[in-house]
Design a protein around this motif. Structure first.
Motif, PDB file in Angstrom:
ATOM      1  N   LEU A 250       0.806  -1.206   0.000  1.00 18.05           N
ATOM      2  CA  LEU A 250       0.000   0.000   0.000  1.00 18.05           C
ATOM      3  C   LEU A 250       0.848   1.267   0.000  1.00 18.05           C
ATOM      4  CD1 LEU A 250      -2.995   0.889   0.132  1.00 18.05           C
ATOM      5  CD2 LEU A 250      -2.744   0.967   2.610  1.00 18.05           C
ATOM      6  N   CYS A 251       2.044   1.193   0.610  1.00 19.77           N
ATOM      7  CA  CYS A 251       2.869   2.400   0.719  1.00 19.77           C
ATOM      8  C   CYS A 251       4.201   2.261  -0.016  1.00 19.77           C
ATOM      9  CB  CYS A 251       3.107   2.743   2.189  1.00 19.77           C
ATOM     10  SG  CYS A 251       3.750   1.406   3.203  1.00 19.77           S
ATOM     11  N   ARG A 252       4.257   1.334  -0.970  1.00 21.87           N
ATOM     12  CA  ARG A 252       5.492   1.097  -1.720  1.00 21.87           C
ATOM     13  C   ARG A 252       5.973   2.367  -2.437  1.00 21.87           C
ATOM     14  NH1 ARG A 252       4.141  -3.586  -5.207  1.00 21.87           N
ATOM     15  NH2 ARG A 252       4.118  -4.661  -3.197  1.00 21.87           N
ATOM     16  N   THR A 253       5.064   3.070  -3.087  1.00 26.79           N
ATOM     17  CA  THR A 253       5.426   4.275  -3.840  1.00 26.79           C
ATOM     18  C   THR A 253       5.915   5.374  -2.902  1.00 26.79           C
ATOM     19  OG1 THR A 253       3.817   3.753  -5.568  1.00 26.79           O
ATOM     20  CG2 THR A 253       4.580   6.034  -5.432  1.00 26.79           C
ATOM     21  N   GLU A 254       5.216   5.548  -1.785  1.00 24.33           N
ATOM     22  CA  GLU A 254       5.577   6.597  -0.832  1.00 24.33           C
ATOM     23  C   GLU A 254       6.941   6.336  -0.196  1.00 24.33           C
ATOM     24  OE1 GLU A 254       1.324   6.752  -1.600  1.00 24.33           O
ATOM     25  OE2 GLU A 254       2.698   5.117  -1.089  1.00 24.33           O
ATOM     26  N   LEU A 255       7.254   5.080   0.075  1.00 28.42           N
ATOM     27  CA  LEU A 255       8.567   4.753   0.622  1.00 28.42           C
ATOM     28  C   LEU A 255       9.668   4.988  -0.398  1.00 28.42           C
ATOM     29  CD1 LEU A 255       7.679   1.494   2.593  1.00 28.42           C
ATOM     30  CD2 LEU A 255       8.435   3.667   3.578  1.00 28.42           C
ATOM     31  N   ALA A 256       9.374   4.625  -1.650  1.00 28.14           N
ATOM     32  CA  ALA A 256      10.383   4.813  -2.710  1.00 28.14           C
ATOM     33  C   ALA A 256      10.665   6.292  -2.957  1.00 28.14           C
ATOM     34  CB  ALA A 256       9.909   4.136  -3.993  1.00 28.14           C
TER      35      ALA A 256
END
Length: 302
Positions: A250-256
Motif C-alpha cells: 500500500l505504501c510502496r510508492t511513498e517509501l520509494a
C-alpha cells in the motif's frame, strides 16, 4: 436435475430458457430485459413460468438484482453450451451475453493491486462488479452466490469453498520524515507509544500484531486517529499526522519517493496471507476463469 424436470409433459418454450440464462448471467431481471429487448414484466413472467414448470424457485430476489439458487446454477451449466451454439447458428453473438464477474475483497487490496492488473481485461470484453468488505462477511456472501471470486485474508474452513494461495503481504512500521527525524537515537518501541498513532480500528489490530510478532510485547497506546480504510490511514501518515503499521504494497510508492520512512526493519516481519476463493466446480462464465488466472499470475510478481 433430470431431463424430466426440463421437458415435463410437453415441449418447453425455448424463450423461457434464453431468458433464464440471461438473468443467470447478468444477475438482474432489468439487465436481462435490456439485453433481450424485452419488458421487465415479460422477463418476470418467463422466469415464473419456468419455475412453475420445474416446480422450484430458481432465484432469490434481492433489493439489487437476483442471486441464483443451486438448481439455477445446475440448469445454467447444462444450458450454456447448447444455447450459445444455437446463438452462433442463428447469427447472434453469444459473448455479448457473458455476465459480469462479481469480485469482492478488501477495498485497499482491490483498489491498489487488483484493479491495476485487471484493467487490461476490459479490452477483452470482461466486465467487473466489485464489492468490498470484511473477509467473514464476503465468504458468507460467496457461499450464498452473491460473488464469483473473493480475495480473503484467511483460508475458509470446510469444503464448501475452494481457496488458492494468492500471496503474502508484509506489514511495515512507517511515519513521515518529520517523525522519523524526531525518533533518531531513541529506543524503539517505547519511544513510539507516546507519539500519535493512526489506526484502522480502535483495538489497533494491525499495530498490536506487529508489536507481538516483532517486539514480543504488548502495545500500550491509544490511537490519535482511527479510520476504517487503510488508504486514509496512509494519507494521514503521509501528511505527518503520526505513525502507523501498514501493508507494504500500500505504501510502496511513498517509501520509494521518500515521503514516508521505514522506522524499523525486522529480520522477520509479520505477514498476512491472502487467498483467492470461489465455490467448487468450474464457473459457467468464462470470464470468471480469466479473472482468476490473471490474478494468480500477477500475484507472483507482487
Amino acid at each position: 436435475m433430470s431431463d424430466h424436470d426440463i421437458h415435463g409433459s410437453g415441449p418447453l418454450d425455448l424463450n423461457l430458457l434464453r431468458t433464464f440464462l440471461a438473468v443467470h448471467r447478468l444477475g438482474s431481471f432489468t439487465a436481462a430485459a435490456r439485453r433481450l429487448s424485452l419488458s421487465q414484466s415479460t422477463v418476470t413472467t418467463h422466469i415464473r413460468a419456468l419455475e412453475r414448470r420445474l416446480g422450484r424457485e430458481l432465484f432469490e430476489r434481492r433489493a439489487q438484482g437476483v442471486t441464483p439458487l443451486p438448481h439455477a446454477d445446475e440448469l445454467a451449466a447444462r444450458l450454456s453450451a447448447p444455447l450459445d451454439q444455437l446463438a452462433v447458428i442463428s447469427g447472434e453473438e453469444p459473448s455479448s451475453t457473458v455476465a459480469p464477474v462479481h469480485l469482492a475483497g478488501p477495498a485497499e487490496f482491490l483498489g491498489t493491486l487488483g484493479l491495476t492488473v485487471l484493467a487490461e481485461l476490459v479490452a477483452q470484453g470482461v466486465r467487473l462488479r466489485v464489492a468490498t468488505g470484511l473477509t467473514e462477511v464476503l465468504l458468507e456472501e460467496l457461499r450464498a452466490g452473491r460473488h464469483d471470486l473473493v480475495v480473503a485474508t484467511r483460508r475458509p474452513r470446510g469444503r464448501t469453498l475452494h481457496a488458492e494461495l494468492l500471496g503474502d503481504e508484509e506489514f511495515v512500521l512507517v511515519a513521515a520524515p518529520v517523525w522519523a527525524e524526531r525518533l533518531k537515537g531513541q529506543e524503539l518501541p517505547t519511544a513510539l507509544e507516546s507519539l500519535p498513532l493512526i489506526a484502522y480500528a480502535e483495538d489497533l489490530p494491525i499495530a498490536r500484531r506487529y508489536w507481538r510478532h516483532v517486539f514480543d510485547r504488548r502495545l500500550h497506546a491509544q490511537a490519535a486517529i482511527t479510520v476504517p480504510d487503510l488508504r486514509s490511514v496512509l494519507t494521514a501518515v503521509t501528511v505527518g499526522a503520526g505513525w502507523s503499521v501498514l501493508p507494504g504494497y500500500l505504501c510502496r510508492t511513498e517509501l520509494a519517493s521518500g515521503v514516508l520512512r521505514l522506522l524499523h526493519q525486522p529480520e522477520d516481519p509479520p505477514i498476512n496471507t491472502s487467498y483467492l476463493v470461489q465455490r467448487p466446480g468450474s464457473s459457467t462464465n468464462p470470464h470468471v476463469t480469466l479473472v482468476r488466472e490473471h490474478l494468480l499470475a500477477a500475484a507472483k510478481t507482487w
